[in-house]
Design a protein around this motif. Structure first.
Motif, mmCIF file in Angstrom:
data_model
loop_
_atom_site.group_PDB
_atom_site.id
_atom_site.type_symbol
_atom_site.label_atom_id
_atom_site.label_comp_id
_atom_site.label_asym_id
_atom_site.label_seq_id
_atom_site.Cartn_x
_atom_site.Cartn_y
_atom_site.Cartn_z
ATOM 1 N N GLN A 10 0.828 -1.209 0.000
ATOM 2 C CA GLN A 10 0.000 0.000 0.000
ATOM 3 C C GLN A 10 0.859 1.254 0.000
ATOM 4 O OE1 GLN A 10 -2.481 0.503 3.444
ATOM 5 N NE2 GLN A 10 -3.814 1.937 2.415
ATOM 6 N N VAL A 11 1.938 1.223 0.810
ATOM 7 C CA VAL A 11 2.820 2.381 0.884
ATOM 8 C C VAL A 11 3.494 2.639 -0.458
ATOM 9 C CG1 VAL A 11 4.941 3.257 1.931
ATOM 10 C CG2 VAL A 11 3.215 2.134 3.361
ATOM 11 N N MET A 12 3.761 1.543 -1.225
ATOM 12 C CA MET A 12 4.504 1.669 -2.474
ATOM 13 C C MET A 12 3.606 1.966 -3.678
ATOM 14 S SD MET A 12 7.260 -1.420 -1.900
ATOM 15 C CE MET A 12 8.006 -1.182 -3.521
ATOM 16 N N LEU A 13 2.325 2.163 -3.445
ATOM 17 C CA LEU A 13 1.430 2.485 -4.558
ATOM 18 C C LEU A 13 1.890 3.751 -5.262
ATOM 19 C CD1 LEU A 13 -2.130 1.922 -3.007
ATOM 20 C CD2 LEU A 13 -1.015 0.508 -4.730
ATOM 21 N N SER A 14 1.757 3.742 -6.603
ATOM 22 C CA SER A 14 2.017 4.974 -7.343
ATOM 23 C C SER A 14 0.839 5.920 -7.134
ATOM 24 C CB SER A 14 2.182 4.674 -8.832
ATOM 25 O OG SER A 14 0.936 4.271 -9.391
ATOM 26 N N ASN A 15 1.030 7.187 -7.480
ATOM 27 C CA ASN A 15 -0.064 8.153 -7.347
ATOM 28 C C ASN A 15 -1.270 7.731 -8.183
ATOM 29 O OD1 ASN A 15 1.347 9.847 -5.594
ATOM 30 N ND2 ASN A 15 2.301 10.965 -7.283
ATOM 31 N N GLY A 20 -6.776 5.396 -8.446
ATOM 32 C CA GLY A 20 -7.654 4.310 -8.883
ATOM 33 C C GLY A 20 -8.326 3.617 -7.708
ATOM 34 N N LYS A 21 -7.556 3.346 -6.645
ATOM 35 C CA LYS A 21 -8.136 2.738 -5.450
ATOM 36 C C LYS A 21 -9.195 3.647 -4.841
ATOM 37 C CE LYS A 21 -5.522 -1.008 -5.024
ATOM 38 N NZ LYS A 21 -6.079 -2.384 -5.026
ATOM 39 N N GLY A 22 -8.908 4.948 -4.844
ATOM 40 C CA GLY A 22 -9.863 5.895 -4.302
ATOM 41 C C GLY A 22 -11.158 5.924 -5.098
ATOM 42 N N LEU A 23 -11.045 5.855 -6.434
ATOM 43 C CA LEU A 23 -12.242 5.865 -7.281
ATOM 44 C C LEU A 23 -13.094 4.623 -7.054
ATOM 45 C CD1 LEU A 23 -10.688 7.232 -10.607
ATOM 46 C CD2 LEU A 23 -12.316 8.427 -9.119
ATOM 47 N N GLU A 24 -12.447 3.466 -6.848
ATOM 48 C CA GLU A 24 -13.197 2.243 -6.549
ATOM 49 C C GLU A 24 -13.994 2.397 -5.254
ATOM 50 O OE1 GLU A 24 -10.640 -1.121 -6.389
ATOM 51 O OE2 GLU A 24 -9.821 -0.805 -8.410
ATOM 52 N N ARG A 107 -11.438 11.353 -12.869
ATOM 53 C CA ARG A 107 -11.723 10.008 -13.361
ATOM 54 C C ARG A 107 -11.350 9.885 -14.836
ATOM 55 N NH1 ARG A 107 -14.561 7.371 -17.554
ATOM 56 N NH2 ARG A 107 -14.911 5.198 -16.867
ATOM 57 N N ASN A 108 -11.614 10.936 -15.613
ATOM 58 C CA ASN A 108 -11.279 10.905 -17.049
ATOM 59 C C ASN A 108 -9.769 10.861 -17.269
ATOM 60 O OD1 ASN A 108 -13.987 10.920 -17.745
ATOM 61 N ND2 ASN A 108 -14.076 13.144 -18.006
ATOM 62 N N TYR A 109 -9.035 11.685 -16.489
ATOM 63 C CA TYR A 109 -7.575 11.657 -16.593
ATOM 64 C C TYR A 109 -7.047 10.263 -16.249
ATOM 65 C CZ TYR A 109 -7.522 16.794 -16.765
ATOM 66 O OH TYR A 109 -7.713 18.101 -17.123
ATOM 67 N N TRP A 110 -7.608 9.682 -15.199
ATOM 68 C CA TRP A 110 -7.168 8.359 -14.769
ATOM 69 C C TRP A 110 -7.470 7.319 -15.848
ATOM 70 C CZ3 TRP A 110 -10.060 3.920 -13.968
ATOM 71 C CH2 TRP A 110 -9.385 2.863 -13.344
ATOM 72 N N ALA A 111 -8.672 7.401 -16.438
ATOM 73 C CA ALA A 111 -9.074 6.439 -17.477
ATOM 74 C C ALA A 111 -8.198 6.538 -18.713
ATOM 75 C CB ALA A 111 -10.536 6.664 -17.844
#
Length: 417
Positions: A10-15, A20-24, A107-111
């Motif tokens: 979790q600590v090593m997640l990229s931004n 993405g995790k937050g959007l879920e 969300r669009n930027y992420w997609a």
């Protein structure tokens, strides 16, 4: 072992992964609220109303609108935005609509596979937390999103600290390079303190963005340190030979402005001092008062930087270099009246001696009653009181000079000068 791995992962997640995790989590928290509000507004056909706001729905193979909304954050946010006036503004405040629009962009930027900076990630996840709280989403979901938010904040703080440390180290390196000659004589641990001690108020006035402070408070501290160390030095060296009056006169000679200016000249402080252009034009580099005050500031800064023992070792070598010469021109004297050549006693010390001899164990009190002029070119007026009675006033370009003049005027009033 699995738990530790999960924490590390979790600590090593990229931004981008964290967004993405937050959007879920956002879709999980928003869906129950969106469905409830749509059902209340359109009891018979809420699903149809939702489909109308999602033109892409017809082109997908999804048949169940509920399934799509529950898993597609973009669809949920679009429905909230499109149905804001008719449905959602009744249950959440207007500022949240702006958050909805910003999260649609996120969300669009992420997609599209865009990368996110730490600042962008924090802003996005903070918006998710605010929106989930506004719709009173499940507390466990909110806690999970907040955990991501706190982790991003920790990373941001680390980045900021690294940047500040780099800037501090770079600034320190520049100062060390600039003051290397002086640092060989005064080995400061924190070179920025030495630079502060060299900064005259005229420089601060002309360069407020570069200079953070002037040296006047350090001068005040250095004056006190020098008085203590000179008294200690003389007591240890001459306690068997000289009385209180002799030692007081010798201390005055060791720390008077002329002598401190000589110490400053030995250190070549004139070429290191940071002075404003106006002060330089007025000859401040060779001004006795400026040199003396800067030397006191250096002592105050060195005390803060390296503590008393380092300052003691430094000033004792200076005192040793001049004390015999001072004594040679200062035969034993009694009180204040003599025809024998003697040391000129500092008027503040002389007034203090008179007060303690004639009025008891009290000290003269000095108070600034007026400040005039520009910040870099002030004139101070000080009054001196003894046992509550005002005796005299004095003026000077520094508080110390004004105090000395006030003491001298009080001595004149008492017939001692």
């Amino acid at each position: 072992m699995t738990n530790h791995y999960g924490v590390i992962k979790q600590v090593m997640l990229s931004n981008r992964e964290r967004v993405g995790k937050g959007l879920e989590l956002l879709s999980q928290g928003l869906y129950p609220y969106v469905e409830q509000q749509l059902q209340e507004a359109y009891p018979d056909d809420w699903e149809t109303q939702a489909k109308k706001e999602l033109p892409d729905y017809k082109s997908t193979k999804k048949k169940d609108i509920k399934e799509w909304l529950s898993k597609d954050t973009g669809a949920l946010l679009t429905v909230i935005s499109k149905k804001w006036d008719d449905v959602f503004q009744k249950s959440i405040d207007k500022p949240e609509k702006r958050i909805v629009e910003e999260l649609i962009e996120t969300r669009n930027y992420w997609a599209h596979g865009d990368e996110f900076s730490a600042d962008d990630t924090y802003s996005a996840i903070n918006g998710m937390v605010r929106l989930l709280k506004a719709v009173k989403a499940d507390e466990e979901i909110i806690k999970k999103v907040e955990k991501h938010k706190q982790e991003v904040l920790r990373i941001l703080v680390q980045e900021q600290n690294r940047q500040e440390n780099w800037q501090t180290k770079a600034a320190e390196a520049r100062i060390i390079s600039k003051l290397s000659g002086l640092l060989e004589q005064l080995p400061f641990q924190d070179a920025s303190l030495l630079q502060d001690a060299l900064t005259h108020r005229s420089y601060l006035y002309e360069n407020p963005k570069e200079a953070k402070t002037d040296n006047e408070l350090l001068e005040f501290l250095g004056d006190a340190v020098l008085n203590f160390l000179s008294g200690e030095y003389l007591y240890e060296k001459y306690k068997e030979e000289k009385d209180e009056g002799d030692l007081t006169r010798l201390r005055s000679a060791l720390v008077e402005d002329k002598q401190l200016a000589k110490f400053a000249e030995q250190l070549e402080l004139g070429k290191w001092m940071r002075l404003g252009k106006g002060a330089i034009a007025d000859g401040a580099k060779d001004n006795l008062s400026v040199l003396s005050n800067t030397f006191e500031a250096i002592i105050g800064a060195y005390f803060l930087d390296s503590q008393m023992n380092a300052v003691r070792d430094f000033v004792r070598s200076l005192f040793d270099s001049v004390i015999e010469e001072i004594i040679a021109v200062s035969p034993q004297i009694d009180d204040y009246q003599t025809d024998t050549p003697q040391i000129a006693i500092d008027p503040k010390n002389q007034l203090q001696q008179w007060v303690q001899k004639n009025q008891g164990a009290i000290l003269p009190q000095y108070r600034v009653i007026k400040e005039e002029g520009l910040p870099h070119d002030k004139t101070f007026t000080v009054q001196v009181s003894i046992n509550g009675k005002v005796y005299a006033q004095g003026t000077g370009s520094t508080k110390k000079e004004a105090e000395k003049q006030a003491a001298g005027n009080a001595l004149k009033k008492l017939g001692l000068l």
